[in-house]
Design an enzyme around this catalytic site. Structure first.
Site, mmCIF file in Angstrom:
data_model
loop_
_atom_site.group_PDB
_atom_site.id
_atom_site.type_symbol
_atom_site.label_atom_id
_atom_site.label_comp_id
_atom_site.label_asym_id
_atom_site.label_seq_id
_atom_site.Cartn_x
_atom_site.Cartn_y
_atom_site.Cartn_z
ATOM 1 N N HIS A 1 -3.920 0.915 8.523
ATOM 2 C CA HIS A 1 -4.512 0.621 7.220
ATOM 3 C C HIS A 1 -5.980 0.207 7.345
ATOM 4 C CE1 HIS A 1 -4.515 -0.508 2.972
ATOM 5 N NE2 HIS A 1 -5.345 -1.458 3.358
ATOM 6 N N CYS B 1 0.602 3.314 3.200
ATOM 7 C CA CYS B 1 1.292 2.677 4.327
ATOM 8 C C CYS B 1 2.800 2.902 4.227
ATOM 9 C CB CYS B 1 0.978 1.184 4.383
ATOM 10 S SG CYS B 1 -0.714 0.806 4.904
ATOM 11 N N GLY C 1 -13.960 5.945 -7.923
ATOM 12 C CA GLY C 1 -12.711 6.610 -8.276
ATOM 13 C C GLY C 1 -11.589 6.435 -7.273
ATOM 14 N N ASN D 1 -13.503 8.798 -1.581
ATOM 15 C CA ASN D 1 -13.988 7.844 -2.569
ATOM 16 C C ASN D 1 -13.941 6.446 -1.960
ATOM 17 O OD1 ASN D 1 -14.132 9.948 -4.487
ATOM 18 N ND2 ASN D 1 -11.971 9.706 -4.936
ATOM 19 N N HIS E 1 -8.768 7.385 2.783
ATOM 20 C CA HIS E 1 -8.226 8.734 2.767
ATOM 21 C C HIS E 1 -9.317 9.737 2.417
ATOM 22 C CE1 HIS E 1 -7.741 7.306 -1.403
ATOM 23 N NE2 HIS E 1 -7.761 8.571 -1.783
ATOM 24 N N CYS F 1 0.839 -1.197 0.000
ATOM 25 C CA CYS F 1 0.000 0.000 0.000
ATOM 26 C C CYS F 1 0.878 1.254 0.000
ATOM 27 C CB CYS F 1 -0.907 -0.016 1.222
ATOM 28 S SG CYS F 1 -1.839 1.513 1.444
ATOM 29 N N HIS G 1 -9.859 13.601 0.806
ATOM 30 C CA HIS G 1 -9.291 14.712 0.047
ATOM 31 C C HIS G 1 -9.790 15.999 0.703
ATOM 32 C CE1 HIS G 1 -7.999 12.334 -3.520
ATOM 33 N NE2 HIS G 1 -8.948 11.521 -3.067
ATOM 34 N N HIS H 1 -6.484 2.654 0.461
ATOM 35 C CA HIS H 1 -6.220 2.989 1.866
ATOM 36 C C HIS H 1 -7.151 4.153 2.157
ATOM 37 C CE1 HIS H 1 -3.163 3.469 5.295
ATOM 38 N NE2 HIS H 1 -3.998 4.489 5.466
#
Length: 114
Positions: free
Chosen positions: A46, A7, A93, A87, A100, A4, A102, A98
């Site tokens: 993770h 990670c 998309g 997402n 996250h 990842c 935006h 992992h």
């Protein structure tokens, strides 16, 4: 997770331009920004996406949003506003599997996500 990208960034094996870090959360500038301010906010542990966060780990979401509040203040966008997007899955998309968020800011955005 071994392969990842995020990670690996958490481990410090790939450089990133850090914006925020604590013991559970890391935030760094996106290398392909979609807005003048584009930060990725990730848990250090993770999770593939939001569906991977189970009952016993639910506090990580609060930790992430507390970090987002601090980032908004640090970057001076808490008054003018910012957008948070996560997402979930390939059809949405998600490119890095992992969890996250935006953090998008730095200019007036329209009402549409895309």
């Amino acid at each position: 997770m071994e392969n990842c990208l995020f990670c690996i960034i958490v481990k410090g094996e790939v450089p990133s331009e850090k914006v925020y870090e604590d013991d559970k959360v890391l935030a760094f500038k996106d290398i392909n920004p979609a807005t003048p301010i584009h930060v990725l906010v990730i848990p250090k542990k993770h999770y593939e996406n939001v569906l991977d966060v189970k009952e016993e780990d639910k506090e990580i979401i609060a930790d992430i949003f507390q970090a987002i509040n601090k980032i908004a203040e640090k970057l001076g966008v808490e008054k003018d506003g910012f957008r948070i997007i996560s997402n979930c899955g390939k059809d949405a998309g998600q490119e890095v599997m992992h969890l996250h968020f935006h953090f998008l800011a730095g200019g007036k955005m329209g009402p549409k996500i895309i």
